[in-house]
Write a protein that holds these residues in place. Structure first.
Motif, PDB file in Angstrom:
ATOM      1  N   TYR A 182       3.905 -12.536  -7.227  1.00 30.03           N
ATOM      2  CA  TYR A 182       4.726 -11.877  -6.199  1.00 30.03           C
ATOM      3  C   TYR A 182       5.596 -10.765  -6.761  1.00 30.03           C
ATOM      4  O   TYR A 182       5.665  -9.674  -6.208  1.00 30.03           O
ATOM      5  N   LEU A 185       3.351  -7.826  -7.790  1.00 31.20           N
ATOM      6  CA  LEU A 185       2.763  -7.093  -6.666  1.00 31.20           C
ATOM      7  C   LEU A 185       3.804  -6.188  -6.002  1.00 31.20           C
ATOM      8  O   LEU A 185       3.569  -4.986  -5.811  1.00 31.20           O
ATOM      9  N   ASN A 186       4.947  -6.755  -5.682  1.00 30.88           N
ATOM     10  CA  ASN A 186       5.971  -5.944  -5.001  1.00 30.88           C
ATOM     11  C   ASN A 186       6.517  -4.844  -5.907  1.00 30.88           C
ATOM     12  O   ASN A 186       6.745  -3.716  -5.466  1.00 30.88           O
ATOM     13  N   ILE A 189       3.795  -2.047  -6.231  1.00 30.92           N
ATOM     14  CA  ILE A 189       3.678  -1.179  -5.050  1.00 30.92           C
ATOM     15  C   ILE A 189       4.892  -0.261  -4.954  1.00 30.92           C
ATOM     16  O   ILE A 189       4.770   0.950  -4.777  1.00 30.92           O
ATOM     17  N   ASP A 317      -0.824 -11.986  -0.508  1.00 31.19           N
ATOM     18  CA  ASP A 317      -1.578 -11.123   0.403  1.00 31.19           C
ATOM     19  C   ASP A 317      -2.462 -10.170  -0.406  1.00 31.19           C
ATOM     20  O   ASP A 317      -2.010  -9.133  -0.896  1.00 31.19           O
ATOM     21  N   GLN A 320      -2.692  -6.437   0.247  1.00 33.79           N
ATOM     22  CA  GLN A 320      -1.671  -5.545  -0.339  1.00 33.79           C
ATOM     23  C   GLN A 320      -2.087  -5.082  -1.732  1.00 33.79           C
ATOM     24  O   GLN A 320      -1.784  -3.970  -2.142  1.00 33.79           O
ATOM     25  N   LYS A 322      -5.187  -4.673  -2.659  1.00 26.30           N
ATOM     26  CA  LYS A 322      -6.226  -3.662  -2.399  1.00 26.30           C
ATOM     27  C   LYS A 322      -5.561  -2.327  -2.033  1.00 26.30           C
ATOM     28  O   LYS A 322      -5.922  -1.268  -2.542  1.00 26.30           O
ATOM     29  N   MET A 323      -4.570  -2.417  -1.157  1.00 22.62           N
ATOM     30  CA  MET A 323      -3.848  -1.215  -0.734  1.00 22.62           C
ATOM     31  C   MET A 323      -3.217  -0.508  -1.938  1.00 22.62           C
ATOM     32  O   MET A 323      -3.312   0.712  -2.074  1.00 22.62           O
ATOM     33  N   ALA A 324      -2.626  -1.313  -2.833  1.00 20.74           N
ATOM     34  CA  ALA A 324      -1.982  -0.723  -4.018  1.00 20.74           C
ATOM     35  C   ALA A 324      -2.992   0.075  -4.837  1.00 20.74           C
ATOM     36  O   ALA A 324      -2.686   1.153  -5.353  1.00 20.74           O
TER      37      ALA A 324
END
Ligand code: ADP
Length: 329
Positions: A182, A185-186, A189, A317, A320, A322-324
């Motif tokens: 977590y 990831l955050n 991004i 998630d 997210q 993938k989006m990154a």
């Protein structure tokens, strides 16, 4: 669940790993308790202090001027003794001496496991407030300390980006999170990292390097890679060694942010959720709930059983992630 009118004295304590925002939760528990006419006691050093009877009355003034402070004024500890029935018996006797008939524990899944066993053995009502920077607890979108830890890591990444700009280098920055991604990831991004490596996802080093080369074509001279400490492919240093071996043209630098992520003044978000959760914990215990954790989901307070909070896992998630990848090209 019975409406429990008998609770007159509650004890509050922090346990396990510390997290910024715990003080805001302590403040909320004490002041909500006082508002309801309860006597509130602070228990120092988690279950260890409970065993030793390190328990003091707390007034609403005792929690003045702490909402903005990192760490926990009640201190925290890990207690091996509490894992034994003898230790828990001693803890229960200490609570009885103070006539404490309800508990609020601020901590992670280990602390809730201890609380669940204690409730089963002694019938002591206990409500949990999720305090851990890792954000790895089922039943809540956010845990206290997570937002501050991410902000600290993002600030560090911004600084590294500044100094990195003129070099053709790979910066591998390791963040905390135990076996979950977590924080990584955050942080990844929010800091616009070139890649994010988390334990929930395996990555092929060749694919990673191709991805970075692709962004290199667009005149990107450097890359920031965020690595979760529990990453499947190894920690930041191990990855750097592997990259050096296989792609000797790349100059790699490793930064481990480490315990900086645990400290510092809590963010507004952490103060806010800690206040809401601490308040809800006292309301819940007065309504007769026990062996449950207060969480926030979709911006609403909810209760989840300790069993679920401990045993169920919160899925990260992957969309997210993938989006990154898309946003970093
Ligand atoms: P966290 O709450 O942050 O997950 P730990 O896993 O270290 O931190 O747990 C905090 C404390 O909770 C432990 O030191 C211990 O006192 C208590 N605890 C954890 N597991 C148990 C257990 N199985 N039985 C009794 N107490 C426990």
């Amino acid at each position: 669940m019975d409406k429990n009118k008998e609770i007159r004295r509650i004890g509050v304590f922090s346990s396990g790993g510390d997290a910024p925002g715990m003080n805001a939760a302590i403040r909320a528990v004490v002041r909500t308790g006082v508002y309801h006419g309860l006597d509130v006691f602070g228990i120092y050093r988690g279950y260890e202090g409970m065993i030793e009877g390190d328990i003091v009355p707390m007034s609403k003034r005792d929690v003045g001027n702490i909402i903005h402070r990192g760490g926990t004024v009640l201190k925290t500890a890990r207690s091996e003794r509490f894992k034994t029935s003898e230790g828990r018996k001693t803890a229960y006797e200490a609570l009885q001496r103070h006539k404490i008939d309800g508990l609020v524990v601020i901590g992670g899944d280990g602390s809730f496991t201890g609380g669940k066993i204690f409730h089963e053995e002694y019938g002591m009502p206990i409500i949990g407030v999720p305090g851990t920077i890792d954000n790895d607890l089922y039943g809540t979108d956010y845990t206290i300390g997570f937002d501050t830890a991410v902000n600290t890591a993002v600030e560090a990444l911004d600084r590294i980006r500044d100094t990195a700009e003129s070099h053709n280098r790979l910066f591998l920055v390791e963040v905390m999170g135990r076996d979950t991604g977590y924080i990584a990831l955050n942080t990844g991004i929010a800091s616009g990292a070139g890649a994010i490596l988390i334990p929930e996802s395996t990555i092929d080093l060749d694919v990673l390097m191709q991805h970075l080369e692709k962004s290199g074509k667009h005149k990107k001279l450097f890359s920031l890679i965020v690595v979760a400490e529990g990453n499947e492919n190894g920690n930041a240093q191990q990855l750097a060694n592997e990259i050096k071996k296989r792609f000797p043209d790349y100059d790699t630098k490793v930064t481990i942010i480490g315990h900086l992520q645990r400290g510092g003044s809590p963010s507004a978000m952490d103060r806010l959720i800690a206040s809401r959760m601490g308040y809800a914990a006292v309301e819940s215990i007065l309504q007769g709930h026990s062996s449950k954790m207060v969480g926030i989901q979709n911006n609403q307070i909810n209760l989840v059983s300790f069993d679920d909070a401990i045993n169920k896992s919160k899925e990260i998630d992957m969309l997210q992630l993938k989006m990154a990848g898309i946003l970093s090209l």
